[in-house]
Design a protein around this motif. Sequence first.
Motif, PDB file in Angstrom:
ATOM      1  N   LEU A 186       0.831  -1.209   0.000  1.00 15.34           N
ATOM      2  CA  LEU A 186       0.000   0.000   0.000  1.00 15.34           C
ATOM      3  C   LEU A 186       0.863   1.255   0.000  1.00 15.34           C
ATOM      4  CD1 LEU A 186      -2.888  -0.962   2.467  1.00 15.34           C
ATOM      5  CD2 LEU A 186      -2.929  -0.943  -0.031  1.00 15.34           C
ATOM      6  N   LEU A 187       1.978   1.207   0.710  1.00 14.38           N
ATOM      7  CA  LEU A 187       2.892   2.350   0.684  1.00 14.38           C
ATOM      8  C   LEU A 187       3.452   2.575  -0.716  1.00 14.38           C
ATOM      9  CD1 LEU A 187       4.901   2.019   4.029  1.00 14.38           C
ATOM     10  CD2 LEU A 187       3.344   3.847   3.378  1.00 14.38           C
ATOM     11  N   LYS A 188       3.762   1.484  -1.421  1.00 21.48           N
ATOM     12  CA  LYS A 188       4.277   1.623  -2.782  1.00 21.48           C
ATOM     13  C   LYS A 188       3.239   2.255  -3.710  1.00 21.48           C
ATOM     14  CE  LYS A 188       7.419  -2.348  -2.439  1.00 21.48           C
ATOM     15  NZ  LYS A 188       7.720  -3.713  -2.967  1.00 21.48           N
ATOM     16  N   LEU A 189       1.959   2.029  -3.425  1.00 20.21           N
ATOM     17  CA  LEU A 189       0.896   2.617  -4.242  1.00 20.21           C
ATOM     18  C   LEU A 189       0.657   4.084  -3.910  1.00 20.21           C
ATOM     19  CD1 LEU A 189      -1.754  -0.253  -4.213  1.00 20.21           C
ATOM     20  CD2 LEU A 189      -0.350   0.463  -6.141  1.00 20.21           C
ATOM     21  N   GLY A 190       1.214   4.546  -2.799  1.00 20.55           N
ATOM     22  CA  GLY A 190       1.029   5.936  -2.410  1.00 20.55           C
ATOM     23  C   GLY A 190      -0.067   6.153  -1.388  1.00 20.55           C
ATOM     24  N   VAL A 191      -0.476   5.099  -0.687  1.00 17.03           N
ATOM     25  CA  VAL A 191      -1.504   5.239   0.338  1.00 17.03           C
ATOM     26  C   VAL A 191      -0.921   5.985   1.536  1.00 17.03           C
ATOM     27  CG1 VAL A 191      -3.059   3.992   1.891  1.00 17.03           C
ATOM     28  CG2 VAL A 191      -2.646   3.139  -0.420  1.00 17.03           C
ATOM     29  N   ASN A 192      -1.674   6.935   2.054  1.00 13.99           N
ATOM     30  CA  ASN A 192      -1.221   7.722   3.203  1.00 13.99           C
ATOM     31  C   ASN A 192      -1.643   7.008   4.481  1.00 13.99           C
ATOM     32  OD1 ASN A 192      -0.623   9.652   5.139  1.00 13.99           O
ATOM     33  ND2 ASN A 192      -1.261  11.362   3.848  1.00 13.99           N
ATOM     34  N   LEU A 193      -0.741   6.206   5.044  1.00 16.58           N
ATOM     35  CA  LEU A 193      -1.062   5.442   6.246  1.00 16.58           C
ATOM     36  C   LEU A 193      -1.255   6.343   7.457  1.00 16.58           C
ATOM     37  CD1 LEU A 193       1.356   2.374   5.933  1.00 16.58           C
ATOM     38  CD2 LEU A 193      -1.030   2.564   5.225  1.00 16.58           C
ATOM     39  N   SER A 194      -0.625   7.503   7.469  1.00 17.17           N
ATOM     40  CA  SER A 194      -0.779   8.406   8.610  1.00 17.17           C
ATOM     41  C   SER A 194      -2.213   8.905   8.737  1.00 17.17           C
ATOM     42  CB  SER A 194       0.184   9.587   8.482  1.00 17.17           C
ATOM     43  OG  SER A 194      -0.109  10.346   7.313  1.00 17.17           O
ATOM     44  N   LYS A 195      -2.909   9.038   7.620  1.00 13.40           N
ATOM     45  CA  LYS A 195      -4.318   9.431   7.674  1.00 13.40           C
ATOM     46  C   LYS A 195      -5.204   8.250   8.060  1.00 13.40           C
ATOM     47  CE  LYS A 195      -4.223  13.273   4.388  1.00 13.40           C
ATOM     48  NZ  LYS A 195      -4.790  13.826   3.114  1.00 13.40           N
ATOM     49  N   LEU A 196      -4.868   7.071   7.532  1.00 13.48           N
ATOM     50  CA  LEU A 196      -5.700   5.901   7.812  1.00 13.48           C
ATOM     51  C   LEU A 196      -5.625   5.495   9.277  1.00 13.48           C
ATOM     52  CD1 LEU A 196      -5.074   3.663   4.676  1.00 13.48           C
ATOM     53  CD2 LEU A 196      -6.989   5.187   5.147  1.00 13.48           C
ATOM     54  N   GLU A 197      -4.459   5.629   9.901  1.00 11.57           N
ATOM     55  CA  GLU A 197      -4.333   5.189  11.287  1.00 11.57           C
ATOM     56  C   GLU A 197      -5.093   6.083  12.245  1.00 11.57           C
ATOM     57  OE1 GLU A 197      -0.044   7.425  12.213  1.00 11.57           O
ATOM     58  OE2 GLU A 197      -0.132   5.276  11.746  1.00 11.57           O
ATOM     59  N   GLN A 198      -5.488   7.269  11.796  1.00 11.22           N
ATOM     60  CA  GLN A 198      -6.271   8.163  12.638  1.00 11.22           C
ATOM     61  C   GLN A 198      -7.757   7.834  12.620  1.00 11.22           C
ATOM     62  OE1 GLN A 198      -5.403  12.145  11.345  1.00 11.22           O
ATOM     63  NE2 GLN A 198      -3.201  11.962  11.749  1.00 11.22           N
ATOM     64  N   ARG A 199      -8.165   6.989  11.680  1.00  8.52           N
ATOM     65  CA  ARG A 199      -9.571   6.617  11.591  1.00  8.52           C
ATOM     66  C   ARG A 199      -9.822   5.379  12.442  1.00  8.52           C
ATOM     67  NH1 ARG A 199     -10.886   6.753   5.210  1.00  8.52           N
ATOM     68  NH2 ARG A 199     -12.971   6.399   6.045  1.00  8.52           N
ATOM     69  N   PRO A 200     -10.928   5.340  13.167  1.00 12.78           N
ATOM     70  CA  PRO A 200     -11.156   4.215  14.095  1.00 12.78           C
ATOM     71  C   PRO A 200     -11.292   2.888  13.357  1.00 12.78           C
ATOM     72  CG  PRO A 200     -13.119   5.609  13.907  1.00 12.78           C
ATOM     73  CD  PRO A 200     -12.016   6.329  13.210  1.00 12.78           C
ATOM     74  N   ASN A 201     -10.591   1.874  13.871  1.00 11.75           N
ATOM     75  CA  ASN A 201     -10.670   0.472  13.418  1.00 11.75           C
ATOM     76  C   ASN A 201     -10.062   0.224  12.036  1.00 11.75           C
ATOM     77  OD1 ASN A 201     -12.131  -0.146  15.783  1.00 11.75           O
ATOM     78  ND2 ASN A 201     -14.055   0.418  14.799  1.00 11.75           N
ATOM     79  N   VAL A 202      -9.589   1.260  11.351  1.00  8.14           N
ATOM     80  CA  VAL A 202      -9.031   1.053  10.010  1.00  8.14           C
ATOM     81  C   VAL A 202      -7.666   0.383  10.095  1.00  8.14           C
ATOM     82  CG1 VAL A 202      -8.205   2.215   7.924  1.00  8.14           C
ATOM     83  CG2 VAL A 202     -10.336   2.938   8.984  1.00  8.14           C
ATOM     84  N   ARG A 208      -5.237  -7.144   9.340  1.00  4.67           N
ATOM     85  CA  ARG A 208      -5.849  -8.470   9.185  1.00  4.67           C
ATOM     86  C   ARG A 208      -5.926  -8.903   7.721  1.00  4.67           C
ATOM     87  NH1 ARG A 208      -9.482  -6.453  13.220  1.00  4.67           N
ATOM     88  NH2 ARG A 208     -10.932  -5.885  11.561  1.00  4.67           N
ATOM     89  N   LEU A 209      -5.696  -7.999   6.793  1.00  4.07           N
ATOM     90  CA  LEU A 209      -5.829  -8.327   5.375  1.00  4.07           C
ATOM     91  C   LEU A 209      -4.561  -8.987   4.856  1.00  4.07           C
ATOM     92  CD1 LEU A 209      -7.553  -5.085   4.006  1.00  4.07           C
ATOM     93  CD2 LEU A 209      -8.629  -7.263   4.552  1.00  4.07           C
TER      94      LEU A 209
END
Length: 444
Positions: A186-202, A208-209
Amino acid sequence: MDINFLMALGGLHLCKRCCFFLGVRKLCSDLQQSARFLHSANAQFSSVPQITFAASSTRGPARPVGITGRFHKPPQTETWKLTVCQYSDTTVVTLASRESQPLPADPAQTGLISKQPGHPEGSLFGTPPLPDSQAPLLDLDGSPPLAPFEEISEEEAVQIHAEPALPAASVSLGDYVDQSETLQQLLKLGVNLSKLEQRPNVGSMLLRLDFQADVKDRLLFLKDVGVEDSRLGAFITRNPFILTEGLENLRARSAYLRSKKFSRVSVATMVSKAPYLLNFSIERLDNRLNFYQQTLGLSTEKTRTLLVRLPGLLCRSLEPVKENLKVCELELGFRPNEIQHIVTAVPKVLTANKKKLTEIFNYIHNTMGIPHSLIIKFPQVFNSRLLRIKERHLFLRYLEMAQYDPAKPNYISLHCLISLPDRVFCSDVAKATLEDFELFQKTL
């Protein structure tokens, strides 16, 4: 019969029994000492029963009754109990105990003891125990584990490979990136993990995936739909839950949009602009399409154009849309055909803040004196900022050039008032310099 003869005969039977018992006890002792070798050499020696015998009467031979090590006289109506034990070095663990039918008087007939040449006392399972000199030296448990404080050589230390343990809890997905293939891809695709980790349960959902089983096929589906590779990262950042949707459901929803005459390019545009579009069921999508077509009175082609321009309308709740339509009709005073024209030109009116709509309309219509007919010709005014409209109108009024009536000379349209950049507005409309306009803005 001579009593001496009877006593001698009784003593002879007793001696035979005692010899038999002593032989069995010696055999059990030998089995205890070599249990680990017999356990590995033959599966049938994995559990070795110990049997002690007790005489049921003075006339009958001894019979096995259990693991007791004592002799007793059982009752006349007795049932024999057999307890099976498993030896582990010096510990005896009882595995099961059950009542069985009365055993034959002769221990050899039980199947547990058989007489072999050279072994008159018999041996368990019909096989005599091996002497210590012939017992195979087998490694049952492999090499013993190292003690925690045992010193090892440098060569052994280099060969030890310890995987870093995953933290049980963390506030950042960065702690899991090295061990998670999904996060790495996901990082290689450019996903911003810092934004996702702020969302509950994401964050826990992503951990788990499995990338190969859960993520890869859905990314390929998005590419087939028409989402560009450069936008996949932003797409997943906005809607990571697409990775948990079933592939069959995603394909069915995409096929539904195509069945409604949306072109492949239109579907790609809609999905890219509204990442949550394919998360909704076909029933919900169909309900939204029917609502906009029937409520606004639009044709099928205009409905498709409206939704391609603002596909978020299919994802939003209908209540704010209904309220904005009532505001346009009841508070702003537009007729249904005028509302249809405004919505077709500026779809964001349906989702705009009601307070913003009323403030812009009141200033343009009541303060500037612009009628509904002129507002309809340039409905983009509802997309502008109220401060921008005020500053330019007050500057024109200061220059005595605020003329918005097309029937009079020096007419200034809403398009020229709002859409032009500051420098062009000053030079072409206000006939002033940009510096003059900036100085005037400081006085407001």
